[in-house]
Design an enzyme around this catalytic site. Structure first.
Site, PDB file in Angstrom:
ATOM      1  N   ARG A 269       0.817  -1.219   0.000  1.00 44.31           N
ATOM      2  CA  ARG A 269       0.000   0.000   0.000  1.00 44.31           C
ATOM      3  C   ARG A 269       0.853   1.272   0.000  1.00 44.31           C
ATOM      4  NH1 ARG A 269      -2.970  -3.642  -0.691  1.00 44.31           N
ATOM      5  NH2 ARG A 269      -5.070  -3.923   0.136  1.00 44.31           N
TER       6      ARG A 269
ATOM      7  N   SER B 264     -10.772  -0.478   3.229  1.00 46.26           N
ATOM      8  CA  SER B 264     -10.032  -0.697   4.486  1.00 46.26           C
ATOM      9  C   SER B 264      -9.543   0.640   5.001  1.00 46.26           C
ATOM     10  CB  SER B 264      -8.794  -1.557   4.238  1.00 46.26           C
ATOM     11  OG  SER B 264      -9.149  -2.810   3.745  1.00 46.26           O
TER      12      SER B 264
ATOM     13  N   GLU C 223      -4.676   3.657   6.209  1.00 47.96           N
ATOM     14  CA  GLU C 223      -4.430   3.372   4.802  1.00 47.96           C
ATOM     15  C   GLU C 223      -5.041   4.494   3.964  1.00 47.96           C
ATOM     16  OE1 GLU C 223      -6.376   1.277   1.444  1.00 47.96           O
ATOM     17  OE2 GLU C 223      -5.675  -0.458   2.598  1.00 47.96           O
TER      18      GLU C 223
HETATM   19  N1  EPU Z   1     -11.387 -10.328  10.268  1.00 48.30           N
HETATM   20  C1  EPU Z   1     -11.934 -10.144  11.517  1.00 48.30           C
HETATM   21  N2  EPU Z   1     -13.061  -9.378  11.612  1.00 48.30           N
HETATM   22  C2  EPU Z   1     -13.646  -8.800  10.546  1.00 48.30           C
HETATM   23  C3  EPU Z   1     -13.093  -9.014   9.252  1.00 48.30           C
HETATM   24  C4  EPU Z   1     -11.943  -9.759   9.144  1.00 48.30           C
HETATM   25  O1  EPU Z   1     -11.440 -10.643  12.520  1.00 48.30           O
HETATM   26  O2  EPU Z   1     -14.658  -8.090  10.740  1.00 48.30           O
HETATM   27  C5  EPU Z   1     -10.151 -11.123  10.172  1.00 48.30           C
HETATM   28  C6  EPU Z   1     -10.361 -12.557   9.762  1.00 48.30           C
HETATM   29  O3  EPU Z   1      -9.479 -13.353  10.516  1.00 48.30           O
HETATM   30  C7  EPU Z   1      -9.914 -12.574   8.304  1.00 48.30           C
HETATM   31  C8  EPU Z   1      -8.828 -11.527   8.312  1.00 48.30           C
HETATM   32  O4  EPU Z   1      -9.289 -10.542   9.214  1.00 48.30           O
HETATM   33  O5  EPU Z   1      -9.447 -13.818   7.937  1.00 48.30           O
HETATM   34  C9  EPU Z   1      -8.556 -10.893   6.966  1.00 48.30           C
HETATM   35  O6  EPU Z   1      -9.765 -10.308   6.473  1.00 48.30           O
HETATM   36  P1  EPU Z   1      -9.960 -10.034   4.920  1.00 48.30           P
HETATM   37  O7  EPU Z   1      -9.737 -11.278   4.174  1.00 48.30           O
HETATM   38  O8  EPU Z   1     -11.274  -9.355   4.727  1.00 48.30           O
HETATM   39  O9  EPU Z   1      -8.786  -9.091   4.538  1.00 48.30           O
HETATM   40  P2  EPU Z   1      -8.230  -7.755   5.199  1.00 48.30           P
HETATM   41  O10 EPU Z   1      -6.869  -8.041   5.741  1.00 48.30           O
HETATM   42  O11 EPU Z   1      -9.195  -7.128   6.174  1.00 48.30           O
HETATM   43  C10 EPU Z   1      -7.036  -6.962   3.021  1.00 48.30           C
HETATM   44  C11 EPU Z   1      -6.933  -5.668   2.281  1.00 48.30           C
HETATM   45  C12 EPU Z   1      -8.173  -5.475   1.420  1.00 48.30           C
HETATM   46  C13 EPU Z   1      -8.271  -6.626   0.438  1.00 48.30           C
HETATM   47  C14 EPU Z   1      -8.365  -7.937   1.239  1.00 48.30           C
HETATM   48  C15 EPU Z   1      -8.335  -9.149   0.336  1.00 48.30           C
HETATM   49  C16 EPU Z   1      -5.582  -4.222   3.674  1.00 48.30           C
HETATM   50  C17 EPU Z   1      -5.568  -3.082   4.657  1.00 48.30           C
HETATM   51  N3  EPU Z   1      -6.793  -4.583   3.238  1.00 48.30           N
HETATM   52  O12 EPU Z   1      -8.125  -6.814   3.921  1.00 48.30           O
HETATM   53  O13 EPU Z   1      -8.003  -4.289   0.675  1.00 48.30           O
HETATM   54  O14 EPU Z   1      -9.418  -6.500  -0.386  1.00 48.30           O
HETATM   55  O15 EPU Z   1      -7.219  -8.049   2.130  1.00 48.30           O
HETATM   56  O16 EPU Z   1      -7.073  -9.330  -0.186  1.00 48.30           O
HETATM   57  O17 EPU Z   1      -4.535  -4.730   3.313  1.00 48.30           O
HETATM   58  C18 EPU Z   1      -8.443  -1.947   0.690  1.00 48.30           C
HETATM   59  O18 EPU Z   1      -7.220  -1.787   0.660  1.00 48.30           O
HETATM   60  O19 EPU Z   1      -9.253  -0.960   0.722  1.00 48.30           O
HETATM   61  C19 EPU Z   1      -8.973  -3.302   0.736  1.00 48.30           C
HETATM   62  C20 EPU Z   1     -10.289  -3.541   0.822  1.00 48.30           C
END
Ligand code: EPU
Length: 331
Positions: A158, A230, A327
């Site tokens: 990012r 995010s 972010e």
């Molecule tokens: N989780 C929770 N609670 C929640 C949601 C998620 O505990 O309410 C935990 C779960 O353990 C889950 C983990 O967080 O397995 C990861 O969640 P998710 O797969 O939704 O991914 P993320 O880390 O929250 C990142 C990117 C997203 C991208 C997704 C998929 C960042 C800051 N965000 O989200 O990017 O779409 O992975 O690759 O790196 C963005 O940058 O705007 C964005 C949406």
């Protein structure tokens, strides 16, 4: 190019914050870029695409240069070249319709092409830097165009050179190497679940469709519930912090990224543990299906939203000793 004065920005940021800017210029082409006032200082200008990664906390006392959404994609020397104003998802659709691979996992990411290099957009195991060959920038002080190679963009998680704000640059075009023979990336668990048969490789179009389905199931559509994706980055955590948290939480999510061997944890998980998932005060809150998404339920001001993010940061810091980093760009 017309410059409007005292313009409302509510429809130009996906958190739907009601605020105004001093001057507002709409850019539809290279010649509009070239007509921008050359004496504007970097701190006096804000380049704005669809405002999908932005929290405006007050009126903007700058010249806002709005890149108007307009799809323009060509192929030059085997590279796919897209105008900055092309909606990102339109570019993904254009590519998968021609069976060109490389950005299918980035389907449905909001925003315009010109904003994509800024934070090296990424999702489901793929980042823009994997297929990007060059970024063309327009220097409004000199009136010149300049091409930065992938390496010169200094991409990381990012992050890119464009976040330093110390150059009078506006991204005008990007060039991507999209090909029909790139392997699909199904490394991310929810994608594997969609394609359980390892003998059947899905098409780029099928992967893009699956990504759209996953995103729609857990991320709110800004047109229905204003948000900026995010809000925080996933934080790097050191060994001592991991051990300390794991004493109470064996389920602490941990993962490495391609950019470092350091471990990261999930900002969404931390926020959920602190009670922010679905938490709401007035119209500012965090989404009830994903704790990392700051949402505006109606009339939240930039200050209301900022207060909510500060509260969340403080709670995570107090409970886990971890400093969350935004972010989203906060202005
Ligand atoms: N989780 C929770 N609670 C929640 C949601 C998620 O505990 O309410 C935990 C779960 O353990 C889950 C983990 O967080 O397995 C990861 O969640 P998710 O797969 O939704 O991914 P993320 O880390 O929250 C990142 C990117 C997203 C991208 C997704 C998929 C960042 C800051 N965000 O989200 O990017 O779409 O992975 O690759 O790196 C963005 O940058 O705007 C964005 C949406």
């Amino acid at each position: 190019m017309k410059i409007k004065h005292d313009h409302n920005l509510k429809n130009h940021n996906t958190l739907a914050v009601d605020c105004r800017c001093e001057r507002f210029a709409e850019i539809e082409s290279l010649s509009d870029l070239e007509a921008l006032p050359t004496d504007t200082k970097i701190t006096e200008m804000l380049v704005l695409g669809s405002g999908s990664n932005l929290l405006l906390t007050e009126d903007v006392n700058r010249l806002v240069v709005h890149i108007k959404p307009r799809k323009y994609i060509t192929v030059v020397d085997n590279l796919v070249v897209a105008w900055a104003g092309t909606p990102w998802h339109d570019l993904v659709t254009w590519a998968v319709d021609r069976n060109l691979g490389g950005i299918e996992n980035l389907a449905l990411i909001p925003g315009l092409v010109g904003a994509a290099p800024f934070q090296n957009i990424g999702a489901y195991g793929v980042e823009l830097q994997d297929s990007l060959v060059f970024v063309e920038v327009y220097n409004w002080h000199t009136g010149d165009y300049h091409r930065l190679s992938n390496e010169e963009c200094m991409f990381s998680y990012r992050h890119s050179i464009f976040k330093y704000h110390d150059q009078p640059w506006i991204i005008s075009r990007i060039g991507l190497d999209l090909r029909p023979n790139r392997p699909v990336n199904l490394s991310y668990a929810p994608l594997q679940e969609k394609f359980p048969n390892p003998d059947r490789t899905p098409t780029y179009k099928q992967v893009a469709q699956a990504v759209c389905d996953i995103r729609r199931s857990k991320l709110p559509d800004p047109a229905e519930l204003p948000n900026a994706g995010s809000f925080f980055k996933n934080p790097v955590v050191d060994e001592a912090t991991i051990k300390r948290i794991q004493r109470r939480h064996k389920d602490l999510p941990l993962f490495t990224t391609r950019h470092s061997h350091e471990q990261k944890t999930s900002a969404a998980w931390l926020l959920e543990q602190c009670g922010f998932k679905g938490h709401r005060e007035g119209d500012a809150g965090f989404y009830d299906k994903h704790a990392l998404i700051l949402v505006n339920h109606g009339k939240a001001s930039g200050q209301d939203l900022l207060r909510m993010t500060k509260m969340a940061k403080r709670a995570v810091k107090v409970k886990y000793g971890i400093e969350l980093e935004e972010e989203v760009r906060v202005l």
